[in-house]
Scaffold this motif. Structure first.
Motif, PDB file in Angstrom:
ATOM      1  N   VAL A  64      -1.980  11.649   4.947  1.00 24.34           N
ATOM      2  CA  VAL A  64      -1.299  10.367   5.128  1.00 24.34           C
ATOM      3  C   VAL A  64      -0.238  10.214   4.047  1.00 24.34           C
ATOM      4  O   VAL A  64      -0.544  10.314   2.852  1.00 24.34           O
ATOM      5  CB  VAL A  64      -2.275   9.178   5.062  1.00 24.34           C
ATOM      6  N   ILE A  65       0.994   9.991   4.472  1.00 27.20           N
ATOM      7  CA  ILE A  65       2.101   9.786   3.535  1.00 27.20           C
ATOM      8  C   ILE A  65       2.433   8.302   3.492  1.00 27.20           C
ATOM      9  O   ILE A  65       2.856   7.722   4.492  1.00 27.20           O
ATOM     10  CB  ILE A  65       3.340  10.599   3.956  1.00 27.20           C
ATOM     11  N   GLY A  66       2.203   7.712   2.338  1.00 22.79           N
ATOM     12  CA  GLY A  66       2.379   6.277   2.167  1.00 22.79           C
ATOM     13  C   GLY A  66       1.063   5.573   2.430  1.00 22.79           C
ATOM     14  O   GLY A  66       0.657   5.411   3.580  1.00 22.79           O
ATOM     15  N   VAL A  67       0.350   5.187   1.369  1.00 22.35           N
ATOM     16  CA  VAL A  67      -0.965   4.577   1.554  1.00 22.35           C
ATOM     17  C   VAL A  67      -0.993   3.143   1.011  1.00 22.35           C
ATOM     18  O   VAL A  67      -1.906   2.731   0.315  1.00 22.35           O
ATOM     19  CB  VAL A  67      -2.101   5.421   0.941  1.00 22.35           C
ATOM     20  N   GLY A  68       0.087   2.406   1.343  1.00 21.90           N
ATOM     21  CA  GLY A  68       0.084   0.978   1.079  1.00 21.90           C
ATOM     22  C   GLY A  68      -0.795   0.305   2.109  1.00 21.90           C
ATOM     23  O   GLY A  68      -1.797   0.874   2.546  1.00 21.90           O
ATOM     24  N   ALA A  69      -0.419  -0.886   2.557  1.00 23.36           N
ATOM     25  CA  ALA A  69      -1.275  -1.656   3.459  1.00 23.36           C
ATOM     26  C   ALA A  69      -1.645  -0.895   4.738  1.00 23.36           C
ATOM     27  O   ALA A  69      -2.822  -0.723   5.052  1.00 23.36           O
ATOM     28  CB  ALA A  69      -0.594  -2.977   3.814  1.00 23.36           C
ATOM     29  N   ARG A  95      -0.985   4.313  -9.148  1.00 26.71           N
ATOM     30  CA  ARG A  95      -2.191   3.482  -9.116  1.00 26.71           C
ATOM     31  C   ARG A  95      -2.796   3.450  -7.719  1.00 26.71           C
ATOM     32  O   ARG A  95      -4.012   3.634  -7.540  1.00 26.71           O
ATOM     33  CB  ARG A  95      -1.842   2.059  -9.575  1.00 26.71           C
ATOM     34  N   THR A  96      -1.940   3.212  -6.729  1.00 18.84           N
ATOM     35  CA  THR A  96      -2.406   3.180  -5.342  1.00 18.84           C
ATOM     36  C   THR A  96      -2.941   4.538  -4.925  1.00 18.84           C
ATOM     37  O   THR A  96      -3.993   4.646  -4.279  1.00 18.84           O
ATOM     38  CB  THR A  96      -1.265   2.756  -4.401  1.00 18.84           C
ATOM     39  N   LEU A  97      -2.225   5.574  -5.287  1.00 17.77           N
ATOM     40  CA  LEU A  97      -2.614   6.939  -4.935  1.00 17.77           C
ATOM     41  C   LEU A  97      -3.979   7.290  -5.501  1.00 17.77           C
ATOM     42  O   LEU A  97      -4.845   7.837  -4.806  1.00 17.77           O
ATOM     43  CB  LEU A  97      -1.558   7.921  -5.456  1.00 17.77           C
ATOM     44  N   GLU A 109      -9.388   8.742  -4.540  1.00 22.35           N
ATOM     45  CA  GLU A 109     -10.756   8.765  -5.069  1.00 22.35           C
ATOM     46  C   GLU A 109     -11.741   8.130  -4.089  1.00 22.35           C
ATOM     47  O   GLU A 109     -12.866   8.623  -3.919  1.00 22.35           O
ATOM     48  CB  GLU A 109     -10.812   8.049  -6.420  1.00 22.35           C
ATOM     49  N   LYS A 110     -11.325   7.051  -3.448  1.00 24.59           N
ATOM     50  CA  LYS A 110     -12.220   6.367  -2.519  1.00 24.59           C
ATOM     51  C   LYS A 110     -12.582   7.245  -1.328  1.00 24.59           C
ATOM     52  O   LYS A 110     -13.729   7.233  -0.856  1.00 24.59           O
ATOM     53  CB  LYS A 110     -11.573   5.075  -2.030  1.00 24.59           C
ATOM     54  N   TYR A 111     -11.605   8.032  -0.861  1.00 27.03           N
ATOM     55  CA  TYR A 111     -11.851   8.834   0.335  1.00 27.03           C
ATOM     56  C   TYR A 111     -11.938  10.329   0.042  1.00 27.03           C
ATOM     57  O   TYR A 111     -11.871  11.159   0.960  1.00 27.03           O
ATOM     58  CB  TYR A 111     -10.772   8.530   1.380  1.00 27.03           C
ATOM     59  N   SER A 164       1.715  12.889  -5.540  1.00 27.71           N
ATOM     60  CA  SER A 164       2.698  11.846  -5.814  1.00 27.71           C
ATOM     61  C   SER A 164       4.032  12.167  -5.130  1.00 27.71           C
ATOM     62  O   SER A 164       4.818  11.269  -4.839  1.00 27.71           O
ATOM     63  CB  SER A 164       2.904  11.683  -7.325  1.00 27.71           C
ATOM     64  N   ASN A 165       4.266  13.441  -4.860  1.00 26.24           N
ATOM     65  CA  ASN A 165       5.462  13.879  -4.142  1.00 26.24           C
ATOM     66  C   ASN A 165       5.031  14.340  -2.749  1.00 26.24           C
ATOM     67  O   ASN A 165       4.241  15.279  -2.622  1.00 26.24           O
ATOM     68  CB  ASN A 165       6.144  15.027  -4.890  1.00 26.24           C
ATOM     69  N   TYR A 166       5.539  13.686  -1.711  1.00 26.60           N
ATOM     70  CA  TYR A 166       5.067  14.023  -0.369  1.00 26.60           C
ATOM     71  C   TYR A 166       5.426  15.453   0.044  1.00 26.60           C
ATOM     72  O   TYR A 166       4.786  16.034   0.934  1.00 26.60           O
ATOM     73  CB  TYR A 166       5.557  13.011   0.660  1.00 26.60           C
TER      74      TYR A 166
END
Length: 319
Positions: free
Chosen positions: A8-13, A39-41, A46-48, A54-56
């Motif tokens: 998944v590229i872009g894991v915001g909302a 931070r989001t990354l 870690e959760k999944y 950080s670089n797609y």
């Protein structure tokens, strides 16, 4: 592992939800995620228990990954999707497919040339209530379809900074109307404006679409209402179908009483499962790149109509 390896590229909302759902699907193995926010990354990877990039480009270079969901801001869709296609990945890109029709065309042509599958994420088509409405329409439960009226309103989402309410919200219901009617668009007329200084784009719109067969669709959409409402009603010669997207409920009023039972499902789960099935069986996805192009064309026509204060012919939009 027997599932398809995904990233998944872009894991915001929205991208976060893609990662969450993929992690639960037997059909998928969530291999990696990418985001510009460290931070989001870190939180999502870690959760999944997924690799983090950080670089797609590094994610695309990961040979394990077969499929990618692209959930970056709309203005970046074209570049990211084109890079993914060049790396031979099958791509599911969140709606809208792109920011411009030219970008969408390039993406579709590149996917065909490379021999990979390109799908567009129009999740409301997978809403069980919408699926049931389609079934009822095809079974002539409310007779010949005359029109549809939709309302998609709610408060302004601060995370949306690169597009207006039309391309962000209206595109859902315009695509659903196209899906339910099964007819082509003739023309689009709209009125829209901006009241919220912080948005920078239109934050309310009223849109009317005429379809072949004499059908018409009306839509009210805004970022001004303090509560969320997501609903559509389809009027036929023998009755009316009312759908609540959020509750996944449906009411039918017509010649005969209808007790409509719907099994609630997460639309995104159905969408991702469907796309993975298309990849596994090398077949056309339920919602193609061309479908995404058509939906984008409708909202671009709506914006042009509002700007010129006149209806816009669908045939002329590309001229």
């Amino acid at each position: 592992m027997t599932g398809i390896n995904v990233g998944v590229i872009g894991v915001g909302a929205m991208g976060y939800n893609h990662a969450r759902v993929y992690s639960k699907l037997d059909e998928a193995n969530l291999i990696a995620v990418s985001d510009v926010s460290e931070r989001t990354l870190k939180k999502v990877s870690e959760k999944y228990n997924a690799k983090s990039y950080s670089n797609y480009d590094d994610l695309l270079n990961d040979s394990e990954i077969q499929v990618v969901s692209v959930c970056v801001p709309t203005t970046h869709h074209h570049n990211v999707v084109m890079d993914a296609i060049e790396h031979g990945k099958h791509v599911l890109v969140e709606k809208p497919i792109a920011f411009t029709l030219e970008e969408a065309k390039e993406m579709i042509e590149a996917a065909h040339k490379k021999g990979v599958i390109l799908g567009t994420g129009h999740v409301e088509r997978f809403n069980p209530a919408v699926q049931k409405a389609k079934e009822l329409i095809e079974n002539d439960v409310i007779g010949d379809i005359v029109s549809a009226s939709a309302k998609r309103v709610g408060p302004y989402p601060p995370r949306i900074k690169d597009v207006g309410v039309t391309i962000d919200l209206a595109i859902h219901d315009l695509d659903v109307m196209y899906y339910l009617f099964g007819e082509e668009v003739i023309d689009v007329y709209s009125s829209m404006g901006s009241i919220l200084e912080r948005s920078g784009y239109e934050d309310h719109a009223e849109i009317m679409v005429n379809f072949t067969g004499g059908m018409a669709g009306m839509l009210e959409v805004n970022w001004l209402t303090p509560y969320k409402r997501r609903e559509i009603s389809i009027t036929g010669t023998d009755g009316i179908i009312s759908v609540d997207y959020i509750d996944q409920s449906i009411d039918v009023h017509g010649k005969f009483a209808q007790d409509i039972q719907i099994e609630h499902k997460e639309p995104l789960g159905e969408e991702l499962r469907s796309f993975l099935d298309a990849v596994k069986n090398n077949k056309k996805p339920v919602i193609t790149g061309e479908d995404g192009y058509n939906a984008l064309k409708m909202v671009i026509a709506a914006n042009l109509s509002s700007k010129n204060n006149q209806p816009v012919s669908f045939e002329d939009i590309e001229k």
